[in-house]
Every structure is written in C-alpha cells, then in structure tokens.
Design an enzyme around this catalytic site. Structure first.
Site, mmCIF file in Angstrom:
data_model
loop_
_atom_site.group_PDB
_atom_site.id
_atom_site.type_symbol
_atom_site.label_atom_id
_atom_site.label_comp_id
_atom_site.label_asym_id
_atom_site.label_seq_id
_atom_site.Cartn_x
_atom_site.Cartn_y
_atom_site.Cartn_z
ATOM 1 N N ASP A 45 10.216 4.346 -4.406
ATOM 2 C CA ASP A 45 9.908 3.833 -3.070
ATOM 3 C C ASP A 45 10.593 2.483 -2.849
ATOM 4 O O ASP A 45 10.576 1.941 -1.746
ATOM 5 C CB ASP A 45 8.407 3.737 -2.824
ATOM 6 C CG ASP A 45 7.672 2.859 -3.834
ATOM 7 O OD1 ASP A 45 8.323 2.274 -4.717
ATOM 8 O OD2 ASP A 45 6.430 2.763 -3.730
ATOM 9 N N ASP A 84 8.941 9.235 -6.121
ATOM 10 C CA ASP A 84 7.830 8.304 -5.911
ATOM 11 C C ASP A 84 6.983 8.740 -4.718
ATOM 12 O O ASP A 84 7.508 8.970 -3.624
ATOM 13 C CB ASP A 84 8.382 6.898 -5.617
ATOM 14 C CG ASP A 84 7.954 5.887 -6.655
ATOM 15 O OD1 ASP A 84 6.988 6.156 -7.403
ATOM 16 O OD2 ASP A 84 8.567 4.812 -6.712
ATOM 17 N N GLU A 116 1.161 5.113 -8.545
ATOM 18 C CA GLU A 116 0.705 3.861 -9.152
ATOM 19 C C GLU A 116 -0.812 3.839 -9.310
ATOM 20 O O GLU A 116 -1.548 4.358 -8.466
ATOM 21 C CB GLU A 116 1.137 2.673 -8.282
ATOM 22 C CG GLU A 116 2.643 2.552 -8.120
ATOM 23 C CD GLU A 116 3.050 1.411 -7.202
ATOM 24 O OE1 GLU A 116 4.258 1.271 -6.951
ATOM 25 O OE2 GLU A 116 2.167 0.643 -6.750
ATOM 26 N N GLU A 183 5.397 -1.937 -15.872
ATOM 27 C CA GLU A 183 6.219 -2.915 -15.172
ATOM 28 C C GLU A 183 5.655 -4.320 -15.308
ATOM 29 O O GLU A 183 4.471 -4.558 -15.042
ATOM 30 C CB GLU A 183 6.344 -2.554 -13.678
ATOM 31 C CG GLU A 183 7.221 -3.535 -12.903
ATOM 32 C CD GLU A 183 7.565 -3.074 -11.503
ATOM 33 O OE1 GLU A 183 8.221 -3.860 -10.776
ATOM 34 O OE2 GLU A 183 7.185 -1.946 -11.135
#
Length: 276
Positions: A45, A84, A116, A183
């Site tokens: 994204d 994503d 996520e 991340e």
C-alpha cells in the site's frame, strides 16, 4: 526456476536460506525484479506514496490496489506476489476482509495477502486462511496505524511493548499466517521473534537476524531526492541520473541536435518529387 510458493518460503527458513523481497507496483518494474531472482514481490500500500503522490498509505483504495496488483502479476513468472490489503479493507468485518482478500486472487495471479496487526486481527487472519488464501502478517511499525502510534517510530523498545510484539507474532502464527513482516523493530527483539517462530520473519529496519529482508524499491534505487529512512541502503541514485538525462534531452531538442540523422527515416527522392 519454478514458481515460488508458501511451501518454498517455509522451506527456506528450515534450510536457513535468506528470503529476498522487494516492492513493485507496475509491469515493467515487476519484470525487472522477477528476472533478478527476487523470491517475493510485495505490491505494498506504499504505492499510495510512491505511485499516487499521497503523504501516507491511508488514502489508497481497493480498486487502486487491484489495478496495480494485476499489472505486477502480468510481469511476474517466478516470484511470489503478495498483495497489501489497504486501510479499512479488512478492519470492519471478517466478511469484508474475506471479500477483499478474494478480489486479489480472483482478479490476478497474486499468491497471498498481507495485513497489519497482531492479536486484534488474528480471527480475521484465521478466516482468510481457512478460505484458502495465504496470509503474511505485519508487526512493529504498522503504517496504517501511524496516527495511533504517534508517528513513524521504532516499536517494541520497552518491556511491555516488546512482550506484546512477541505475543502478537505467536498469535499470527497460530492463526495460520505463513510469514510475518517486522518493521522498525530493535535488532535483538527481531532476533528473538525469529527464533521463537516456526514461520519466517521478513525484516525492514529489523536487523540481520530475520529470515529475510524487504525494501521499498523506490528507496533502494534512489528514485526520490528525499532523505531515506536509516534502514534503507541506496544501491544506486537513479534520481540524479534520470534528472540529468531529462535535462540533456531538453537541451538537445532545444538546440535541434536531436533527433540526429541516425534517429530518422528516409524516403526515395522519386516519391518525394511526386509529392511536391
């Protein structure tokens, strides 16, 4: 080389072979990445920033994501393509998450989706996996939650945050995710998570001990003049070379030195005389 699958990725962790992943957002770049032998292509994204000019990942839509995923898949033969799920495409309900995840696989040759979050989205992950769609998790700095996190910061630095991240990683594995992106996570924590999971970890700003690494291709190719995050290594500065080429083109056209004779097509004098 045969098509990379979820089984390939899992086997790479078992054998200790590092996994390579890069983003790509269009046919031409995907073809280059695929031909370089990269294992996984993430249609992130992040295309909201890199391709569409938004200042965060939040505005990109499912329709925009599907459009780019299809283009990437057309340029890919061997790499696994991961799509994503954008902001608010999976948070509302499991039913909507399933429908949107399915759009990626029905409309293209994408092999998996990424979303996520940890424990709070574990049941959604389970539902998507149970529908036959492979899932990549994403923990640490989750850009879709940037406002809640208070900015783009390293995550998991204190004890409670580190314990939560580790628990979330285990929760995603239990829910059926076949790998997880970490991340902006401290290197020692990323190492602990990697050692604690049976599924691979793919780091971006998470140190060398993850099972694989991913970067945004625009960052590692130096396509932007802006300052890159600390974890990015620029392998080339394409912004400078492209900018110089564009400037040279303008100068040559203005000076009428391009096109030169070698760039032109001729016709017979006989035909030309008849035209006159």
């Amino acid at each position: 080389m045969s098509k990379i699958t979820t089984a390939t990725i899992r086997q790479m962790k078992t054998e200790g072979r590092p996994i390579t992943m890069l983003t790509a957002y269009d046919y031409s770049m995907a073809k280059l990445v695929d031909e370089a032998g990269i294992d996984m292509i993430l249609v992130g994204d992040s295309l909201a920033n890199t391709m569409l000019g938004y200042d965060s990942t939040l505005p990109v839509t499912m329709d925009e994501m599907v459009h780019h995923v299809k283009a990437v898949c057309r340029g890919t033969e061997q790499a696994m393509v991961v799509a994503d799920l954008p902001f608010m495409s999976y948070q509302v309900s499991k039913k909507e998450a399933l429908r949107n995840a399915g759009r990626f696989l029905k409309g293209s040759t994408a092999s998996a989706v990424k979303l996520e979050g940890g424990r709070e989205i574990a049941e959604t992950v389970r539902a998507i996996v149970n529908a036959g769609i492979p899932v990549v998790g994403h923990l640490g700095l989750t850009p879709q939650s940037v406002h809640q996190l208070g900015g783009y910061k390293v995550q998991g630095k204190d004890e409670s945050a580190a314990k939560k991240l580790l628990a979330d990683a285990r929760c995603l594995e239990e829910a059926g995710a076949f790998c997880v992106v970490l991340e902006c996570v401290p290197t020692p924590l990323a190492k602990l998570v990697t050692e604690s999971l049976g599924i691979p970890t793919i780091g971006i700003g998470a140190g060398p001990h993850c099972d694989g690494q991913v970067l945004v291709i625009h960052d590692m190719l130096g396509l932007y003049p802006r300052q890159s995050p600390k974890f990015v290594k620029k392998y080339v500065n394409l912004h400078e070379s492209i900018a110089a080429s564009l400037k040279q083109y303008k100068e040559e056209v203005t000076a009428r030195t391009f096109p030169a004779p070698e760039h032109c097509f001729n016709m017979s004098e006989e035909v030309l005389k008849k035209l006159y």
